[in-house]
Write an enzyme that holds these catalytic residues in place. Sequence first.
Site, mmCIF file in Angstrom:
data_model
loop_
_atom_site.group_PDB
_atom_site.id
_atom_site.type_symbol
_atom_site.label_atom_id
_atom_site.label_comp_id
_atom_site.label_asym_id
_atom_site.label_seq_id
_atom_site.Cartn_x
_atom_site.Cartn_y
_atom_site.Cartn_z
ATOM 1 C CE1 TYR A 76 -7.661 1.995 6.540
ATOM 2 C CE2 TYR A 76 -8.882 -0.032 6.668
ATOM 3 C CZ TYR A 76 -8.100 0.885 5.779
ATOM 4 O OH TYR A 76 -7.993 0.762 4.497
HETATM 5 P P1 NAD Z 1 0.304 1.957 2.179
HETATM 6 O O1 NAD Z 1 0.465 2.384 3.631
HETATM 7 O O2 NAD Z 1 1.414 1.159 1.515
HETATM 8 O O3 NAD Z 1 0.274 3.408 1.397
HETATM 9 C C1 NAD Z 1 -0.081 4.619 1.757
HETATM 10 C C2 NAD Z 1 1.029 5.902 1.846
HETATM 11 O O4 NAD Z 1 0.337 6.843 1.965
HETATM 12 C C3 NAD Z 1 2.220 5.407 2.237
HETATM 13 O O5 NAD Z 1 3.506 5.385 1.500
HETATM 14 C C4 NAD Z 1 2.196 6.473 3.519
HETATM 15 O O6 NAD Z 1 3.623 7.011 3.640
HETATM 16 C C5 NAD Z 1 1.403 7.485 2.847
HETATM 17 N N1 NAD Z 1 0.676 8.523 3.855
HETATM 18 C C6 NAD Z 1 0.092 8.150 4.968
HETATM 19 N N2 NAD Z 1 -0.415 9.170 5.388
HETATM 20 C C7 NAD Z 1 0.036 10.336 4.614
HETATM 21 C C8 NAD Z 1 -0.250 11.722 4.599
HETATM 22 N N3 NAD Z 1 -0.820 12.425 5.953
HETATM 23 N N4 NAD Z 1 0.308 12.390 3.822
HETATM 24 C C9 NAD Z 1 0.894 12.307 2.659
HETATM 25 N N5 NAD Z 1 1.281 10.778 2.750
HETATM 26 C C10 NAD Z 1 0.590 9.935 3.614
HETATM 27 O O7 NAD Z 1 -1.092 1.348 1.922
HETATM 28 P P2 NAD Z 1 -1.566 0.791 0.493
HETATM 29 O O8 NAD Z 1 -1.749 -0.846 1.116
HETATM 30 O O9 NAD Z 1 -0.828 1.043 -0.548
HETATM 31 O O10 NAD Z 1 -2.879 1.298 0.655
HETATM 32 C C11 NAD Z 1 -3.307 2.448 -0.386
HETATM 33 C C12 NAD Z 1 -4.786 2.844 -0.011
HETATM 34 O O11 NAD Z 1 -5.673 1.838 -0.165
HETATM 35 C C13 NAD Z 1 -5.094 3.352 1.260
HETATM 36 O O12 NAD Z 1 -6.047 4.408 1.375
HETATM 37 C C14 NAD Z 1 -5.612 2.195 2.333
HETATM 38 O O13 NAD Z 1 -6.217 2.682 3.309
HETATM 39 C C15 NAD Z 1 -6.465 1.597 1.006
HETATM 40 N N6 NAD Z 1 -6.728 0.025 1.187
HETATM 41 C C16 NAD Z 1 -5.642 -0.560 1.054
HETATM 42 C C17 NAD Z 1 -5.942 -2.071 1.267
HETATM 43 C C18 NAD Z 1 -4.743 -3.053 1.216
HETATM 44 O O14 NAD Z 1 -5.251 -4.394 1.489
HETATM 45 N N7 NAD Z 1 -3.515 -3.075 0.996
HETATM 46 C C19 NAD Z 1 -7.359 -2.653 1.567
HETATM 47 C C20 NAD Z 1 -8.193 -1.549 1.521
HETATM 48 C C21 NAD Z 1 -7.814 -0.175 1.554
#
Ligand code: NAD
Length: 358
Positions: free
Chosen positions: A170
Amino acid sequence: GNWEVKARKSARPRSKSGFSVLVTGAAGFVGTHVSIALKRRGDGVVGLDNFNNYYDTGLKNARKALLGRAGVYVIEADINDAVLLRNLFETVHFTHVMHLAAQAGVRYAMQNPNSYIHSNVNGFVSLLEACKNATLQPSIVWASSSSVYGLNSKVPFSEKDRTDQPASLYAATKKAGEEIAHTYNHIYGLSITGLRFFTVYGPWGRPDMAYFFFTKDILKGKEIKIFEGADHATVARDFTYVDDVVNGCLAALDTAKKSTGNGGKKKGAAQFRIYNLGNTSPVPVTKLVDILEKLLKVKAKKKMLPMPRNGDVLYTHANISLAREELGYRPTTDLETGLKKFVKWYLRYYGSKKKSAW
Ligand code: NAD
């Protein structure tokens, strides 16, 4: 078709100065909060999400219903769908793209490594291509991750620190995303801001994250596993409340320069920025559990275990000076206050039978 009419309407800002924002991953945790915040302040928003089943799709559908009531239309599509993206960018002239779609989580890479490449590398490139080819090139803000600091042990993490030791696939794909973004910035003049989120939590959160499944298991009376480092070293996270992260995202959109399409060579060149969005106060996971026990009024059955070498790091801690200075970013929510809001949401959401009522 019909989606074009809906997308155009949803993308329309309330005033002429408002943005039209494409939010990818809109049915995700952070995507839902960001989309609603943008819509509330008068920007136009179109969501895009593939509703994959990495975690509970019921929760994603409930978030979609919430978005619908806020006036945000969500297209069900994958960011790898180049034809759809081209049509979408021809239908709507987005001023900004808030790119949050990704394969999140570090442990799932052991089961499905390719999903990380699919969404975080190929998908990101597909989206950047669409932005580059659009008649009006949008400014892009996207979610990187604190995980890029990897095995770096110097804390707090600042943006200038080394990021060449990813501890998980990741992390590697987020780091790759930063390099890819930089390329699209200097070759094609796209303005791109990467935000390194630090363990975001809150209502509508992700069931694969510890605070969420600890809550579930504590309420069920199920044993929870708490990891510790070698010699009982504390595992701690710089937990950041979702509203604080949302404010950081909006500030990044507000300060984003326009894409120039000139390869960054002319005056007013496109910008490339990276910011930490954390809370600057790491909390041990044992303390997280103490707070949950207090809020849920249930004693947890705890089991301490050595941390498996599956991609997790011991400690995260953000230095947020840069975001504070350039974005005016100021997180205000401590862990107990934020968890109180999460628990309240959790009990209401899982206590009510009609999920669609949300
Ligand atoms: P999440 O998994 O709830 O949201 C990601 C969304 O993207 C999901 O609804 C999923 O269905 C959609 N998705 C995934 N692959 C896809 C694709 N190929 N095409 C279209 N849609 C797609 O995650 P989150 O916690 O809301 O995270 C949002 C962003 O922040 C992500 O990029 C994640 O890597 C990053 N992030 C989150 C955290 C955290 O603690 N929540 C920390 C660091 C980084």
